[in-house]
Design a protein around this motif. Sequence first.
Motif, PDB file in Angstrom:
ATOM      1  N   GLU A  94       4.770  -5.267 -16.886  1.00  0.00           N
ATOM      2  CA  GLU A  94       5.915  -4.849 -16.090  1.00  0.00           C
ATOM      3  C   GLU A  94       5.561  -3.571 -15.347  1.00  0.00           C
ATOM      4  N   PHE A  95       5.694  -3.605 -14.022  1.00  0.00           N
ATOM      5  CA  PHE A  95       5.455  -2.430 -13.190  1.00  0.00           C
ATOM      6  C   PHE A  95       6.803  -1.906 -12.692  1.00  0.00           C
ATOM      7  N   VAL A  96       7.167  -0.705 -13.120  1.00  0.00           N
ATOM      8  CA  VAL A  96       8.380  -0.065 -12.628  1.00  0.00           C
ATOM      9  C   VAL A  96       8.013   0.717 -11.375  1.00  0.00           C
ATOM     10  N   HIS A  97       8.775   0.540 -10.299  1.00  0.00           N
ATOM     11  CA  HIS A  97       8.431   1.143  -9.022  1.00  0.00           C
ATOM     12  C   HIS A  97       8.825   2.617  -8.979  1.00  0.00           C
ATOM     13  N   PRO A  98       7.868   3.527  -8.767  1.00  0.00           N
ATOM     14  CA  PRO A  98       8.232   4.931  -8.579  1.00  0.00           C
ATOM     15  C   PRO A  98       9.082   5.103  -7.325  1.00  0.00           C
ATOM     16  N   THR A  99       9.727   6.246  -7.188  1.00  0.00           N
ATOM     17  CA  THR A  99      10.589   6.521  -6.043  1.00  0.00           C
ATOM     18  C   THR A  99       9.815   6.425  -4.733  1.00  0.00           C
ATOM     19  N   ASN A 100      10.400   5.744  -3.756  1.00  0.00           N
ATOM     20  CA  ASN A 100       9.824   5.556  -2.411  1.00  0.00           C
ATOM     21  C   ASN A 100       8.554   4.704  -2.415  1.00  0.00           C
ATOM     22  N   VAL A 101       8.290   4.010  -3.504  1.00  0.00           N
ATOM     23  CA  VAL A 101       7.105   3.156  -3.605  1.00  0.00           C
ATOM     24  C   VAL A 101       7.555   1.702  -3.702  1.00  0.00           C
ATOM     25  N   ALA A 102       6.895   0.829  -2.930  1.00  0.00           N
ATOM     26  CA  ALA A 102       7.243  -0.595  -2.928  1.00  0.00           C
ATOM     27  C   ALA A 102       5.992  -1.428  -3.161  1.00  0.00           C
ATOM     28  N   PRO A 103       6.094  -2.524  -3.922  1.00  0.00           N
ATOM     29  CA  PRO A 103       4.920  -3.391  -4.133  1.00  0.00           C
ATOM     30  C   PRO A 103       4.500  -4.050  -2.829  1.00  0.00           C
ATOM     31  N   SER A 104       3.211  -4.343  -2.708  1.00  0.00           N
ATOM     32  CA  SER A 104       2.691  -5.033  -1.534  1.00  0.00           C
ATOM     33  C   SER A 104       2.140  -6.380  -1.993  1.00  0.00           C
ATOM     34  N   ILE A 105       3.039  -7.340  -2.161  1.00  0.00           N
ATOM     35  CA  ILE A 105       2.683  -8.654  -2.683  1.00  0.00           C
ATOM     36  C   ILE A 105       3.111  -9.712  -1.682  1.00  0.00           C
ATOM     37  N   ASP A 106       2.187 -10.543  -1.239  1.00  0.00           N
ATOM     38  CA  ASP A 106       2.494 -11.649  -0.348  1.00  0.00           C
ATOM     39  C   ASP A 106       2.911 -12.840  -1.198  1.00  0.00           C
ATOM     40  N   THR A 127       2.783   0.403  -1.475  1.00  0.00           N
ATOM     41  CA  THR A 127       2.840   1.322  -0.343  1.00  0.00           C
ATOM     42  C   THR A 127       3.891   2.390  -0.625  1.00  0.00           C
ATOM     43  N   LYS A 128       3.743   3.521   0.067  1.00  0.00           N
ATOM     44  CA  LYS A 128       4.690   4.616  -0.082  1.00  0.00           C
ATOM     45  C   LYS A 128       4.946   5.239   1.282  1.00  0.00           C
ATOM     46  N   THR A 129       6.207   5.491   1.579  1.00  0.00           N
ATOM     47  CA  THR A 129       6.583   6.161   2.818  1.00  0.00           C
ATOM     48  C   THR A 129       6.706   7.656   2.550  1.00  0.00           C
ATOM     49  N   VAL A 130       5.925   8.451   3.287  1.00  0.00           N
ATOM     50  CA  VAL A 130       5.953   9.913   3.150  1.00  0.00           C
ATOM     51  C   VAL A 130       6.323  10.476   4.520  1.00  0.00           C
ATOM     52  N   GLY A 131       7.611  10.744   4.742  1.00  0.00           N
ATOM     53  CA  GLY A 131       8.073  11.159   6.061  1.00  0.00           C
ATOM     54  C   GLY A 131       7.871  10.020   7.050  1.00  0.00           C
ATOM     55  N   SER A 132       7.069  10.277   8.089  1.00  0.00           N
ATOM     56  CA  SER A 132       6.741   9.239   9.069  1.00  0.00           C
ATOM     57  C   SER A 132       5.377   8.614   8.800  1.00  0.00           C
ATOM     58  N   ASP A 133       4.777   8.939   7.678  1.00  0.00           N
ATOM     59  CA  ASP A 133       3.441   8.445   7.342  1.00  0.00           C
ATOM     60  C   ASP A 133       3.539   7.249   6.391  1.00  0.00           C
ATOM     61  N   ASN A 156      -7.990  18.580   7.942  1.00  0.00           N
ATOM     62  CA  ASN A 156      -7.831  19.200   9.259  1.00  0.00           C
ATOM     63  C   ASN A 156      -6.382  19.060   9.705  1.00  0.00           C
ATOM     64  N   SER A 157      -5.707  20.177  10.009  1.00  0.00           N
ATOM     65  CA  SER A 157      -4.293  20.144  10.365  1.00  0.00           C
ATOM     66  C   SER A 157      -4.041  19.420  11.677  1.00  0.00           C
ATOM     67  N   PHE A 158      -5.083  19.231  12.497  1.00  0.00           N
ATOM     68  CA  PHE A 158      -4.936  18.521  13.764  1.00  0.00           C
ATOM     69  C   PHE A 158      -5.280  17.033  13.642  1.00  0.00           C
ATOM     70  N   ALA A 159      -5.699  16.621  12.472  1.00  0.00           N
ATOM     71  CA  ALA A 159      -6.084  15.220  12.282  1.00  0.00           C
ATOM     72  C   ALA A 159      -4.841  14.334  12.201  1.00  0.00           C
ATOM     73  N   ASN A 160      -5.010  13.071  12.531  1.00  0.00           N
ATOM     74  CA  ASN A 160      -3.917  12.112  12.426  1.00  0.00           C
ATOM     75  C   ASN A 160      -3.506  11.918  10.969  1.00  0.00           C
ATOM     76  N   LYS A 161      -2.216  11.773  10.763  1.00  0.00           N
ATOM     77  CA  LYS A 161      -1.710  11.540   9.423  1.00  0.00           C
ATOM     78  C   LYS A 161      -1.910  10.072   9.052  1.00  0.00           C
ATOM     79  N   PRO A 162      -1.947   9.746   7.761  1.00  0.00           N
ATOM     80  CA  PRO A 162      -2.218   8.363   7.346  1.00  0.00           C
ATOM     81  C   PRO A 162      -1.203   7.366   7.880  1.00  0.00           C
ATOM     82  N   GLN A 163      -1.712   6.306   8.458  1.00  0.00           N
ATOM     83  CA  GLN A 163      -0.910   5.139   8.848  1.00  0.00           C
ATOM     84  C   GLN A 163      -1.650   3.922   8.307  1.00  0.00           C
ATOM     85  N   ASP A 164      -1.542   3.727   7.009  1.00  0.00           N
ATOM     86  CA  ASP A 164      -2.292   2.695   6.299  1.00  0.00           C
ATOM     87  C   ASP A 164      -1.352   1.569   5.873  1.00  0.00           C
ATOM     88  N   THR A 165      -1.904   0.378   5.736  1.00  0.00           N
ATOM     89  CA  THR A 165      -1.072  -0.781   5.406  1.00  0.00           C
ATOM     90  C   THR A 165      -1.895  -1.866   4.731  1.00  0.00           C
TER      91      THR A 165
END
Length: 353
Positions: A94-106, A127-133, A156-165
């Motif tokens: 049994e996997f309990v989902h942490p806050t703002n975390v959703a399973p990625s199951i097809d 997956t987890k949503t962190v602001g707009s990331d 690097n503060s100028f680097a792109n933030k994660p947009q992973d999927t």
Amino acid sequence: MNLTRPAPSRTAIFGLALTLSILTACDSTSSPSNSSTNRSPSAFSSTVAKSDVGNAHPSGILYLRTEQGDSASRPSTTLRALDPATGSTAVVREFVHPTNVAPSIDTNKAIRARNGFSPDLQRMAATKTVGSDNHVGWIDAANTFIDISAHNASTNSFANKPQDTSPTFDATGAFYYLDLVAKAVMRVPAGAKNAELVRTETFTPTGILRDNPKLYVSPTGTASVARSGGQHLYAELDTIGSGGELVDDWLSSDTFISQKAENPRGNPIYRCTTTPPQRAHMLDCADTPLTPRASDQDISTPVASPDKSRIAFSARRDGTTKVYVIPATGGSPIEIERFLVTSDSVTLIQWLP
């Protein structure tokens, strides 16, 4: 010489009795007559203790339920094993989902749903949503989200933030995901957290022409990327085609079972021998229906038995899900007695030995 031994005192006798009593109690505690270590996997019941969850060696038809929970509990995803002979079930993990975390199951395809879990069933892709990331990682056996995106993000503060999927596992336990910023397939070896580049891709990650890519890793370890719109479907045997439907499970190296994509409600399960075998979707073969059409039922996720002689599948009708078994050559479905689910979603994943 007087060799007569003195009689033991009352204190010595009491001490000896006390010692024997303690030893007897310890022995009965360490060797219970009904030890769980002697329990046969096929004898699991639906009342497995919480302490047993995740420690069992599952046998039978592995399936998952995504449960919404209530106001006092967090959502969870539960893996269970169904004994096809008795209809009894056991909680495997049994996997309990942490806050703002959703399973990625097809859950549309059994063989894809398997890739949502590591082979040892100790991790679930999430997956987890962190602001707009968008972050990817997995929920471990302790229900902790391991944030792979954050671990590999640039400082690097100028680097792109994660947009992973599209996080997923392969048959070795390696973890894969799509980096939408770099347009790349990334891989994290089993037991590690550092990601390595597999290859770059050509999908459009944002805007009106967004491809909505999804990642699939075949049992041979080849990563395929699917695009929306039905133009670039990914196939189990690593070849991209168009149209038709893809693999649910394999009966042999060139014969698979599946359903057509056009309208899965009530559609039969098909057996298909690929020609050539590296092109694995329904347009490339003469399909043979294995089940009768049942327009009032949602048939889904067929899985083959270990010896490939039988096929199990789920069927939902009027809010109730049942599991049926048919011969691999086709025939009349036989219901597994006592298995009945009237809420939540059910996805068959694999038929274990």
